[in-house]
Design an enzyme around this catalytic site. Structure first.
Site: not given
Ligand code: BES
Ligand code: ZN
Length: 610
Positions: A305, A392
Site C-alpha cells: 500500500e 499484479y
Molecule cells: N488497490 C488495491 C485494492 C483494490 C484493487 C480495490 C482493485 C478495488 C479494486 C490494493 O492496493 C490491493 O491490492 N490490496 C490487496 C493487498 C495486496 C498486498 C495484494 C488486497 O486487498 O488483498
Molecule cells: Zn494494490
C-alpha cells in the site's frame, strides 16, 4: 453497457459529439472537469446516510454542460457560481441508468461558471459504504462507517467525475456524532473533537477512487515523526507493534524511487468486515485487521500500500484498462521495499508465493482468456470482473524481466525518472512504452518484442524468474516426506506464515483423510488465528471433501473475516464441492457483517440458493 456520444457545446458554440475517454465514466473531462472539491457532509448513523454538499471548482472552455457520475446518491439540488461567487440554481438532468455505471448527472453551466454545487444524500444503494453496528466492531461501543471507493464506487457516496483520469484536490468538513473519530485520505486529526466536527485537506490532486472516509471508535499512535497508526483502542498497541517498521519502509521506498510526495504516511486498522487487505487511500492506508498476526509476518501488505504512493496515487492508470500500471508496478515496488528491509531470500520467498498465485489464476481463467492480458479492453465490462491478480503478478514479473535484462543500475534510475515524469498525472500503457522507448533507444528488438507480448498477449510469457528458493527447499522436502508418511513429526519451528502457506499448497490431494487428520492433531490448524493460514487450510479441507466435517470452523471463519479475497473462494469452493445449501445458510448469518462489495460477489456465487 452503452457508451453513447453526448451532445456538448464546443468553444464555437456548435453542438458536437464527443467520445467519452473512459469506458467507466460518463464524464467528458476534455469538455469540462472538476479541479477542486469542497465537501461538507454529515454522517447520520441512525439512518445510515451521508448528506450534504459537494461544491466543485471546475475548468472548461465555455462549455454548456458538465457531466458527473452518480450511482446511488439522491440529488436534491444543484447551483452554479460565477467568478465573483454569485450563485444561482442550475438546470440539471439525470440520464439513462446503466447497470454497471449508474447514471450521468448532466448540469447546464454558463460560460463564466466557476463552481458547481451539488446537494445530495446517499441512499441504501451506496455500494462504497459499510455501516457497522457497534456489535460488529472490536470494541462493541460505537458504530463504524468506512468507505471503499476503488474502482467505480466513489460515485455511490459522492457525485463526482469518477474516472481515474480526472484529478482534483479537496477539503472537507465532516460532522459525526460526538465522541467519534474521523479520518480521510487527507490531513488528519490526532485527537477526537468533542464537537464531532472535523476538517480535512488534501492539497494534491487525486482521482475520485482515492476519496475515503472512516468514522468510529479509534485513536492514533505515532510510529515515528511521519508515520503512525489509527486503530480501535483495544488493538492500538498491538497494531503499533506489528507496524513498527513503517517509518523505515517509507525511507527505503524513497531511496529506491524518489521522495515521498504526501508528507505523512499513516494507516488505519479497520473492523474485519473491510473487504480488502489494504487500500492505498493517500496519506491514510486502510487495512484489514487480519494483518495483525503478532509476528509481523504479513507486513509486505504495508509495503504494497505504501508503494502505491508512487505507483497509483502519484502516477495513476488513465483508465481501468491500464490497471496493471497501478498494481503490477506496485507489486514489483513492494517486493523491492521488502528486499531492502529484510534481504533477498525473504523477498524472493514472497515472490515465489506470488508466482504460484499467478500460475493458479492463469489455470483457472484459461491461458487464452483476454482478461489475462495486461492491457485490457473493458468496454461493456464491469471492472469487478476484470481487475484480477493477473495485473499484479504478471505485471510484476514483466518488470522483473526488464530488471533482469537491463540490470538494476539502469533499471532503477529509469523507474525513478518515470515516477517523476508523470507525477500527479495519469498514464496509459502506451505512455509507459513510449517512455521506455525514448529512454532505452538501443534496447534489443527481441526484448522489446517480448515486452509487447507480455502486455498484449494473454497467458504466461515463458520466463522463469531467478528467484532464490532456499527458504522453501526444506519445506518442500518435508512436504514430500509427509505425503508418504503422514505420521512423521514435522519440524515447523521457525516457520512463518509463508512457510505454512507453501507447505499447505504442496501437500497434494488427501484421498484418505489421513493428512488432514494428522495436521489437525499436530497443529490445530482449525483454530489458527492467522487468517492467511486458516484460509488456505479450510480450502484444502473443502477441496478434499472434508468440508462437511469442518463446517463449524468454516462457518466461524466466514463470520469473523469479511475480506473478499478469503470469503469469495471459500463460498465458491463450498458450492463446487456439494455444500451450497450449507454455504447459503452461513451466508444468511454472516452477510450483515460483510461490506456491500463482498455481498455482491458472494450473492453472485450463491444466486440460485438465496
Ligand atoms: N488497490 C488495491 C485494492 C483494490 C484493487 C480495490 C482493485 C478495488 C479494486 C490494493 O492496493 C490491493 O491490492 N490490496 C490487496 C493487498 C495486496 C498486498 C495484494 C488486497 O486487498 O488483498
Ligand atoms: Zn494494490
Amino acid at each position: 453497457m452503452t457508451i453513447l456520444g453526448c451532445r456538448t457545446g464546443d468553444s464555437s458554440g456548435h453542438a458536437t459529439t464527443t467520445e467519452r475517454p473512459d469506458p467507466h465514466s460518463f464524464s467528458i473531462p476534455q469538455e469540462a472537469r472538476t479541479t477542486h472539491l469542497n465537501l461538507d457532509i454529515q454522517c447520520d448513523f441512525d439512518h445510515k446516510m451521508i448528506s450534504g454538499t459537494a461544491d466543485y471548482t471546475i475548468a472548461h472552455q465555455k462549455a454548456d454542460q458538465i457531466i458527473f457520475d452518480v450511482n446511488g446518491p439522491v440529488i436534491t439540488g444543484v447551483a452554479i457560481a460565477d467568478e465573483a461567487g454569485k450563485t444561482k440554481t442550475a438546470h440539471y438532468a439525470l440520464g439513462q441508468q446503466d447497470s454497471i455505471l449508474g447514471t450521468p448527472l448532466i448540469i447546464d453551466i454558463l460560460p463564466d461558471t466557476k463552481r458547481v454545487i451539488i446537494s445530495f444524500h446517499t441512499s441504501e444503494n451506496a455500494n462504497a459504504l459499510q455501516w457497522l453496528d457497534a456489535a460488529q466492531t472490536n470494541n462493541k461501543k460505537m458504530p463504524f462507517l468506512l468507505t471503499q471507493s476503488q474502482s467505480i464506487y466513489a460515485r455511490s457516496w459522492i457525485p463526482c467525475q469518477d474516472g481515474p483520469g480526472v484529478r482534483f484536490s479537496y477539503d472537507a468538513r465532516v460532522k459525526v456524532p460526538a465522541g467519534m473519530m474521523a479520518v480521510m485520505s487527507a490531513s488528519n486529526p490526532v485527537r477526537r473533537a468533542e464537537s464531532g466536527v472535523y476538517e480535512f485537506l488534501m492539497n494534491n490532486p487525486i482521482p475520485a477512487y482515492l476519496m475515503a472516509l472512516a468514522v468510529g471508535d479509534f485513536d492514533f499512535k505515532p510510529i515515528d515523526h511521519r508515520t503512525g497508526v489509527y486503530a480501535e483502542p483495544a488493538i492500538l498497541d498491538s497494531a503499533a507493534w506489528e507496524f513498527a517498521d513503517l517509518g523505515k519502509m517509507v525511507t527505503a521506498a524513497e531511496q529506491l524511487y524518489g521522495p515521498y510526495a504526501w508528507e505523512r504516511y499513516d494507516v488505519i486498522v479497520l473492523p474485519s468486515g473491510f473487504p480488502f487487505g489494504g487500500m492505498e487511500n493517500p496519506r491514510m492506508t486502510f487495512l484489514t485487521p487480519t494483518v495483525i498476526t503478532g509476528d509481523r509476518s504479513l507486513t509486505s501488505l504495508l509495503a504494497h500500500e505504501l508503494a502505491h504512493s508512487w505507483s497509483g496515487n502519484l502516477v495513476t492508470n488513465a483508465t481501468w484498462e491500464d490497471f496493471w500500471l497501478n498494481e503490477g508496478f506496485t507489486t514489483y515496488f513492494e517486493n523491492r521495499i521488502m528486499e531492502s528491509l529484510y534481504g533477498k531470500s525473504y523477498a524472493d520467498m514472497l515472490s515465489l508465493l506470488g508466482y504460484e498465485d499467478l500460475l493458479k489464476s492463469l489455470q483457472e481463467m484459461g491461458e487464452d482468456n483476454p482478461l489475462t492480458k495486461l492491457k485490457l479492453n473493458l468496454k461493456g465490462i464491469n471492472p469487478e470482473e476484470a481487475l484480477t491478480d493477473i495485473a499484479y503478478e504478471k505485471g510484476k514479473n514483466l518488470l522483473r524481466y526488464l530488471e533482469e535484462r537491463l540490470g538494476r543500475a539502469t533499471w532503477d534510475p529509469f523507474l525513478k525518472a518515470y515516477f517523476n515524469r508523470f507525477r500527479f498525472g495519469t498514464n496509459t500503457t502506451e505512455g509507459f512504452l513510449g517512455f521506455l522507448d525514448s529512454t532505452f533507444v538501443n534496447m534489443p528488438q527481441s526484448i522489446r518484442d517480448t515486452v509487447d507480448r507480455w502486455i498484449y498477449n494473454p497467458g504466461l510469457i515463458r520466463y522463469q524468474p531467478a528467484y532464490d528458493n532456499s527458504r522453501f527447499r526444506s519445506v518442500e522436502e518435508q512436504a514430500k516426506q509427509f505425503i508418504n508418511n503422514p505420521s512423521m513429526a514435522l519440524k515447523t519451528t521457525g516457520w512463518s506464515t509463508h512457510e505454512w502457506l507453501h507447505f499447505l499448497r504442496n501437500i497434494g490431494p488427501d484421498s484418505t483423510g489421513q493428512i488432514a487428520q494428522r495436521l489437525q492433531k499436530q497443529f490445530d490448524l482449525d483454530h489458527s488465528r492467522n487468517a492467511e493460514i486458516a484460509f488456505c487450510w479450510l480450502n484444502y479441507l473443502i477441496e478434499n471433501g472434508r468440508g462437511q466435517e469442518h463446517l463449524v470452523q468454516i462457518s466461524h471463519f466466514l463470520q469473523s473475516v469479511g475480506r473478499r479475497k478469503f470469503v469469495q473462494p471459500i463460498y465458491e469452493n463450498l458450492v463446487k464441492h456439494g455444500l451450497s445449501g450449507e454455504a447459503a445458510s452461513i451466508y444468511r448469518i454472516a452477510s450483515p457483517f460483510y461490506h456491500p462489495l463482498t455481498r455482491m460477489s458472494v450473492e453472485e456465487i450463491l444466486q440460485k440458493r438465496l
